[in-house]
Each structure stands twice: as structure tokens, then as C-alpha cells.
Scaffold this active site. Structure first.
Site, PDB file in Angstrom:
ATOM      1  N   ASP A 387       0.847  -1.201   0.000  1.00 51.12           N
ATOM      2  CA  ASP A 387       0.000   0.000   0.000  1.00 51.12           C
ATOM      3  C   ASP A 387       0.886   1.257   0.000  1.00 51.12           C
ATOM      4  OD1 ASP A 387      -2.336   1.477   0.099  1.00 51.12           O
ATOM      5  OD2 ASP A 387      -2.502   1.371   2.277  1.00 51.12           O
ATOM      6  N   GLU A 390       2.510   5.115  -4.025  1.00 46.33           N
ATOM      7  CA  GLU A 390       2.482   6.063  -5.178  1.00 46.33           C
ATOM      8  C   GLU A 390       3.810   6.792  -5.349  1.00 46.33           C
ATOM      9  OE1 GLU A 390       0.126   5.725  -2.835  1.00 46.33           O
ATOM     10  OE2 GLU A 390      -1.105   4.501  -4.165  1.00 46.33           O
ATOM     11  N   ASP A 458      -9.090   3.859  -2.231  1.00 48.03           N
ATOM     12  CA  ASP A 458     -10.069   4.234  -1.203  1.00 48.03           C
ATOM     13  C   ASP A 458     -11.350   4.784  -1.809  1.00 48.03           C
ATOM     14  OD1 ASP A 458      -8.086   3.424   0.458  1.00 48.03           O
ATOM     15  OD2 ASP A 458      -7.469   5.435   1.078  1.00 48.03           O
TER      16      ASP A 458
HETATM   17  C1  GLC Z   1      -4.817   3.301   2.770  1.00 45.82           C
HETATM   18  C2  GLC Z   1      -5.316   2.109   1.986  1.00 45.82           C
HETATM   19  C3  GLC Z   1      -6.391   1.388   2.766  1.00 45.82           C
HETATM   20  C4  GLC Z   1      -5.830   0.994   4.140  1.00 45.82           C
HETATM   21  C5  GLC Z   1      -5.309   2.217   4.868  1.00 45.82           C
HETATM   22  C6  GLC Z   1      -4.622   1.849   6.166  1.00 45.82           C
HETATM   23  O1  GLC Z   1      -5.816   4.246   2.875  1.00 45.82           O
HETATM   24  O2  GLC Z   1      -5.780   2.472   0.719  1.00 45.82           O
HETATM   25  O3  GLC Z   1      -6.855   0.273   2.061  1.00 45.82           O
HETATM   26  O4  GLC Z   1      -6.831   0.373   4.879  1.00 45.82           O
HETATM   27  O5  GLC Z   1      -4.381   2.901   4.064  1.00 45.82           O
HETATM   28  O6  GLC Z   1      -3.547   1.011   5.949  1.00 45.82           O
END
Ligand code: GLC
Length: 772
Positions: A387, A390, A458
Site C-alpha cells: 500500500d 504512489e 479508497d
Molecule cells: C490506505 C489504503 C487502505 C488501508 C489504509 C490503512 O488508505 O488504501 O486500504 O486500509 O491505508 O492502511
């Protein structure tokens, strides 16, 4: 910034396998990659470096061209590239001379400062699809987009850019198709006739070369095949990733996760995967566990496994600045982090606070990162969720002078996530030996399908987001990403119970079926929505499990050909203008044979367009003549799903997770159709790489209505199917052939039909079923 023109050809010569054309201002090079794939790269720089993160193929050894006073013509068996010398323009035709795509004759390629732009002729009836994870309509005509991988938590159905970059689109006009992949990793721009005089579309980038691959196959499926040939295809996914996945930010302890897992089993709701979001870590330090809430990761994961669950854990790129923390110390000692030009390490803030960012553009850093996963694999984690890559940092911006490998940030921001996913994939694959790892990434660039699944970030808990998510899944399928998911239920906000039910029913037909939600939102598990809704959610998840043999075979198709599992109707029905109609643009084929029509949660009827052919609603068997729009019932417990006439859909009995063997019966459903059809059935052990060495079970199943036969071809591969019997279900045959189907013969032996069903042994030799 002045406009600088490309100029006119002064010389053209073959050098190695390229045709090199020089103007006073720039150098253009042309290579043939295959009869339907030609690359053009135009550069002002001398000694152009020729690296690509996306492309895994090499050009052909020779190039066929001839020159006269005005033009140079490059030809293959399928394409003709006519290069006008003055001014230099690149115009593509089919081999028989039909115009596919041309430079805008006035402007072609030009520069403004370091920015490079290609202006192209826009055809009156031209449509565009592609660019992967993008908001907006299926037909991108009249829209413009930017590629700049960004963390966009509050995005809406119009936001741009989002998390991923896939600079590949398909253009269609006059019954013709072409594709174009702009392999430039800088911030890039696509304008499909949004802002011009309806004579031009254009694309370009902040810097780098005008480096594109032109695809000339004459249908969208073949263009996708060529694009995924060039940029790679997915490995077979672990079977367990196709089951139901339950996630949340965050389940706060091992005990909570075990309780949730047990509740699935107590309620007999099938599920395969639980997730640990960021709170499993010690102060968000990657590759650590919070020992208070996860005191014994191994015994926790063992318990999950004994209930038939796999665990996926999240990792972010940001490494907390904290002396004494292993990854920090190692990274500092070896200089593994991105730096400022003076050598100082860049610091950005993410969940752990101040962080350094691994330089995934270096081989040694990727190896180090990959090897660190033992902290997760040793206790038994098999899935790795990448995650914030980017890369995200609070405030978003990372200074342009930050250096990754030999690149500065603006050049490689769009690839950072892919290189992280690559490091994760390569590292965990090595650690897990012959076991397939599962990698899921939020940021991506063309080629990411070789390493990872993606999800769309998200999203939010409202209907328009559900529909947008489906369009993004379908669009990602055009750009090579087949294993794709959205946060079912919506990440932020609370869905109404109706939306939860509806979204879950669409999740059945989403390649990756994951329920996920943000901290602070209502709990989302299937039993949180009242008994009646739980029943529908359970029935839908059961349908997913029944479809697994079909779904797995469809992923085999992605692995072999690049065709996605969720396919916009524009792939198969490109010339049918109705499929681009905003009312119908969310519809898609799920594999070869099923058509799904998403419906918002507040509507209980749906406008559905069924393309040419015959269709059957799978829930009722009702027949629909294609080429028409219908209003159909769409109660919350019955999402409109249709089987194509001739569809062959292998299914199985309900199991609670993919470790279960099931009853050993492969239920092959065939819906009657007037035309012959076939389906490649594929099976392997679902977890190892043995399929790469022949251990699989594959056969063609074909339906021949003219001769009243259904044939199961001979098996290829070394594996014996886990299904010992085949139960053949003939849908709507009675009403469609003259006289009733009363008997069938299996390899010549007459068998009575019971209802529409006949059962026989699943042997390795060919099986012919004749119906009378
Ligand atoms: C980001 C991710 C989400 C995750 C959050 C906490 O917003 O896109 O899926 O739950 O981080 O890690």
C-alpha cells in the site's frame, strides 16, 4: 515555452534492427516487434537510453522498408507505416491500405521545453477505451486525463489522476481498431478530443521521448493479446485468492481476527482470506509485529489455517526513522534509501511518522526488501498487500530532486509502486519456494500484471462509486490487469444494508472479491446486516464458490492470452454503439459465457442491453433475444446475470473454503444456443508452480448444436482432475430443439436424463455426449 517542431527528414538509414530517421531537430527510430506491433521513438537527445519497465519483448531482427522522394514505407504482413518526410509524420494503415491512425498533418510531434506531445488526427466517429484505472465513462472520447500516481482517499467519480498509470488505449473508428501504448513514465497526459477543435486527439509527457508502440490487430481482444505479449501476462493466481476475502482497517488483535474467522465457520459462510491492516505492526514499523496484540504470530496463523484461512498482511514502503529498528539500520548502513542530490536521505511522513523510502530501482535494494519478508513468511503469511506506494506521503509531494537509482522523482513516480510490487513478488517467490505468493498493490504501471493484483484504492460507500468501481475493473482489464478488486461496500462511509447486499452480489463477479472498510466505519462482515440480508450475502458468496472451476479456467485464459476475466462489452461487441451508452456501459462479460448487469441498490428493476445473440437469465432460465434493451427485475437477492446461448460454465458444489475437496463432481452447465461454442477447462493444484512443468489438467469442452453433441476433448497435462464425476446440466434444451430431450448417450451408451441432468465418470479419454 516556445513550440519546437520535429522538422523534416534529412536522412534515413537502417541501423541494426531499427530504421533511423534524422531531422535537423531530432532523431526518430522505428522498430518492428511483430506483424501487428510497430514501435516509434522520437527523441531530441542523442545516445537515447533504451530501458523500459513495462516491455519484456525485443524487436524483430530486421525491418522491411522502401523509400521514395516523399515517403518511407515500413511494412509488415498486417500493417503499413507510411512516413511522410516533410514535415516528418507517422501514418498507420492496414496492410490493405485502410487508414488506422495518423499524426495531425499540421502539428504531429512537437516539444515545448522538455514537454513532448503527439497530436493525432481525430476521426468523426472515433471512440477510445483504456487507460486502466480512470474515472469517467467507458468511451473516453471528449475526456482528458493525467497520469501521476497519487494517494486520493476522497476521490469521486470524476477525480483524476488516481493511483495507477496505464498509458495504453484502444481507438476505434470506421469499423477499424488500433491500440497505442505510450511508454513514457513521466507525468503524462491524454486528451481524447476534449479540448481541441474536434480535429485532434493528443498525448504527451513532461519530459522523455515520444516513445510509443502501435498495435494494428483488427479486434480489441487481439490488441489486448498483443499488448500483454509486449508487457507480460499474469502467473496463475493461488486458488485461495479467488475465494471470499475479509479485510478491515484494522482488526486490532490476533484474537479479533480469530473470532471473525470462527464466526464465518459458525455461520457457514464460505471465506478464504483474513487480512492484517497496519495495526498488526509495532508502531507501523514494516516487517514487525505488535507483540501485545499479536503475541504469537505463528500460533495465530496456525489456528487460522486450521480453520481453512490464509492471512494477508499489509506493508507500506515508508521505513520509520528509528535507530535500532532492523530495516532502518540495515537500510542506512547500505544506503538503500532515496536521497537528495547531496546524498542526504529523503524524509517524508507517513503512518509511522518520519520515514525513509527504499530505492526500489536498485537490484540490491529489491533483493534486500524481498528477503525481509521472512519476518512475515516464517509465521505463515502467504499474501503481501503493498500500500501507499504512489509513493504516498502526508502532503503528497515529494521534492523533484529526490533521487531513486539513476532517476529523479518526476521520471519514476509512476513506476515506484510497480517496482515495490516487483521486489515483493520476486522476494516472496524466492522465500516460498514452489508456492505461489499473492501480491496486491495500490500503485501500478503497465506491466504490473507480471507481479501483482491491484485494487482501486479508497472508494466510498455510495452507489455511483460501486458503478465507477466496476468500470475501473473493466478498464483495468483492457490494460492487462485481470486480478482486480474494489473495496466491496466502499472504504469510507457506511453503506446502507441494501448497498452492502448489492455490492456483495457484484463482488461475486469481481475477479478479486474483497470486503474492506476504513477505521471508524461500521463493521462490515456478512452477519452485521440483519438475518434476511445475511442470508442473501451468504447465498451470493456460495455462488462465488460454485463458480470457482469456471473462474479458475477464466484466469488460465488471462494467463495464456491476457484477456481479462471481467470484460467490458466493448471487447466482444466493439462495433455495437449501445455498449457505450452510459445506461449500459457498466455491463460486462465475466469470462466467456456470463453477462453481468450492475444495478444500484435503490433500484429493483434494471435497464439491461443484451448484445446480438441469445441470452438466458441464469436465475430463472428466461430467454432473451439479443440486440435489444430490456427492463428486467432486479430484486436485492437476484442481480441480473445472463448466460450467453452456448455458454459452457463448469461449477462445483458449495465448499466453505478452497482447501476443501468438495464432493468430486464437476457440474458442467451448458445453455442452449444455435451456434457452436467451446470452452477450455483448466485445473491445477492451485498453489504451486508445477503447472509450468506440465502438471495440470486441461481439456476443451465443445458444444455442437447442429450435430447435437457435447464433447469433452482428450486431456492434456499430467494431473488427474479432483473431480471424479461430471454432472452435465442442459439448460433450455427442451424448449429449443424439436421434440423433447429424453435420452442422451455418453460414448454411445444410452443414459436416461433425469430432469436436464446426466452424470458420468470424468475419464481422461475423450467423452462424447449425444442428445436425442
Ligand atoms: C490506505 C489504503 C487502505 C488501508 C489504509 C490503512 O488508505 O488504501 O486500504 O486500509 O491505508 O492502511
Amino acid at each position: 515555452m516556445e513550440v519546437q517542431i520535429l522538422g523534416s527528414a534529412q536522412s534515413a538509414a537502417k541501423q541494426n534492427n531499427a530504421l533511423v530517421i534524422k531531422t535537423a531537430e531530432a532523431t526518430a527510430r522505428v522498430w518492428i516487434y511483430s506483424p501487428t506491433v510497430i514501435r516509434v521513438s522520437i527523441s531530441k537527445n542523442t545516445g537515447v537510453s533504451d530501458t523500459s519497465f513495462a516491455v519484456i519483448q525485443k524487436p524483430e531482427g530486421s525491418i522491411d522498408s522502401k523509400e521514395n522522394s516523399d515517403h518511407i514505407e515500413v511494412t509488415t504482413s498486417a500493417l503499413k507505416l507510411s512516413i511522410q518526410k516533410s514535415p516528418l509524420r507517422f501514418n498507420f494503415y492496414t496492410a490493405d491500405g485502410k487508414e488506422l491512425s495518423q499524426d495531425d498533418s499540421r502539428f504531429g510531434v512537437n516539444w515545448q521545453g522538455t514537454r513532448v506531445i503527439n497530436y493525432r488526427k481525430l476521426y468523426k466517429d472515433e471512440r477510445f477505451i483504456g487507460l486502466g484505472e480512470k474515472t469517467g465513462d467507458l468511451d473516453r472520447r471528449g475526456s482528458s486525463y493525467t497520469n501521476w500516481n497519487s494517494d486520493v482517499p476522497d476521490h469521486n467519480p470524476k477525480s483524476d489522476p488516481l493511483y495507477e498509470t496505464f498509458p495504453f488505449f484502444v481507438g476505434m473508428h470506421g469499423g477499424l481498431t488500433y491500440g497505442l501504448f505510450f511508454d513514457n513514465t513521466h507525468k503524462s497526459y491524454f486528451d481524447f478530443g476534449a479540448t481541441t477543435d474536434h480535429q485532434m486527439s493528443w498525448f504527451g509527457a513532461d519530459a522523455g521521448d515520444m516513445n510509443y508502440y502501435f498495435f494494428g490487430a483488427q479486434n480489441v481482444a487481439d490488441i489486448i493479446k498483443d499488448y500483454t505479449w509486449l508487457t507480460g501476462r499474469m502467473e496463475m493466481p493461488p486458488l485461495w485468492t479467488l475465494g471470499y476475502q475479509q479485510c478491515r482497517w484494522s482488526y486490532m488483535s490476533a484474537q479479533e481476527i480469530l473470532d471473525i474467522a470462527k464466526t464465518f465457520r459458525d455461520h457457514n459462510i464460505p471465506a478464504d482470506v483474513m487480512y492484517c491492516d497496519i495495526d498488526y505492526m509495532d508502531h507501523y514499523k514494516i516487517f514487525t509485529w505488535n507483540h501485545e496484540t499479536f503475541p504469537d504470530p505463528k500460533s495465530f496463523i496456525d489456528k487460522l489455517k486450521s480453520m481453512g484461512f490464509r492471512l494477508v498482511t499489509i506493508v507500506d514502503p515508508g521505513i520509520k526513522v528509528e535507530p535500532g529498528y532492523k530495516q532502518y539500520d540495515e537500510g542506512v548502513a547500505k544506503n538503500y534509501f532515496a536521497t537528495y542530490p547531496n546524498g542526504e536521505k529523503f524524509i517524508g511522513e507517513v503512518w509511522p511518522g518520519r520515514c525513509h523510502f527504499p530505492d526500489f530501482f536498485r537490484d540490491d535494494v529489491r533483493k534486500w526488501w524481498g528477503a525481509s519478508f521472512t519476518a512475515l513468511t516464517e509465521p505463515g503469511v502467504e499474501g503481501f498487500w503493498n500500500d501507499m506506494n504512489e509513493p504516498a506521503a502526508w502532503g503528497q509531494n515529494i521534492p523533484w530532486m529526490v533521487k531513486f537509482g539513476n532517476y529523479y522523482m518526476p521520471e519514476i513516480r509512476n513506476v515506484y509502486g510497480m517496482e515495490m510490487a516487483r521486489a515483493t513478488h520476486e522476494g516472496t517467490k524466492k522465500i516460498l519456494g514452489n508456492k505461489r505468493p499473492f501480491v496486491l498493490t495500490r500503485a501500478a504501471y503497465s506491466g504490473t500484471q507480471r507481479y501483482s493484483a491491484v485494487w482501486t484504492g479508497d472508494n466510498s460507500a455510495y452507489d455511483a462509486h460501486m458503478l465507477l468501481g466496476q468500470r475501473m475493473v473493466n478498464s483495468l482489464g483492457i490494460t492487462g490487469m485481470s486480478l482486480v478488486g474494489v473495496d466491496i461496500g466502499g472504504f469510507s462511509g457506511d453503506p446502507t444494508p441494501e448497498l452492502m447486499v448489492r455490492w456483495n452480489s457484484l463482488g461475486v463477479y469481481t475477479p478479486m472479491f474483497r470486503n474492506h472498510a476504513m477505521q471508524g466505519t461500521k463493521m462490515r462482515e456478512p452477519w452485521r446486516w440483519g438475518e434476511a440480508n445475511e442470508k442473501i450475502i451468504k447465498k451470493d458468496i456460495e455462488q462465488r464458490y460454485k463458480l470457482l472451476p469456471y473462474l479458475y479456467s477464466s484466469f488460465y485464459q488471462s494467463h495464456q492470452t491476457g484477456l481479462p476475466v471481467s470484460r467490458t462489452l466493448a471487447i466482444n461487441y466493439t462495433q455495437d454503439t449501445m455498449v457505450y451508452n452510459p445506461t449500459y456501459q457498466n455491463q460486462f462479460l465475466f469470462g466467456d459465457g456470463l453477462l453481468v448487469a450492475p444495478v444500484i441498490s435503490t433500484e429493483h428493476t434494471a435497464s439491461v442491453y443484451l448484445p446480438k445473440g441469445e441470452w438466458y437469465r441464469i436465475s430463472s432460465g428466461e430467454h432473451y433475444e439479443g440486440g435489444k434493451a430490456y427492463t428486467v427485475d432486479a430484486p436485492l437477492n437476484d442481480l441480473p446475470v445472463f448466460a450467453k446461448g452456448g455458454a459452457i460454465v463448469p461449477m462445483q458444489n458449495i465448499i466453505q473454503n478452497t482447501n476443501e475437496k468438495g464432493d468430486g463432481i464437476l457440474e458442467v452447465n451448458v445453455w442452449y444456443g444455435k451456434e457452436a461454442s467451446k470452452f477450455v477447462y483448466y485445473e491445477d493444484d492451485g498453489s504451486s508452480y508445477d503447472y509450468e512443468h506440465g502438471t495440470y489438467h486441461k481439456r476443451e469442452i465443445s458444444f455442437d448444436p447442429a450435430n447435437k453433441r457435447i464433447k469433452f476433448g482428450v486431456i492434456s497435462g499430467l494431473l488427474t482432475s479432483k473431480y471424479t464425476k461430471i454432472k452435465l446440466v442442459l439448460h433450455q434444451f427442451q424448449s429449443n430443439i424439436s421434440g423433447n430431450v429424453r435420452t442422451v448417450s455418453v460414448n454411445g451408451e444410452i443414459k436416461a436424463l433425469s430432469g436436464d441432468v446426466v452424470m458420468f465418470d470424468n475419464t481422461n479419454s475423450a467423452i462424447t455426449v449425444a442428445y436425442h
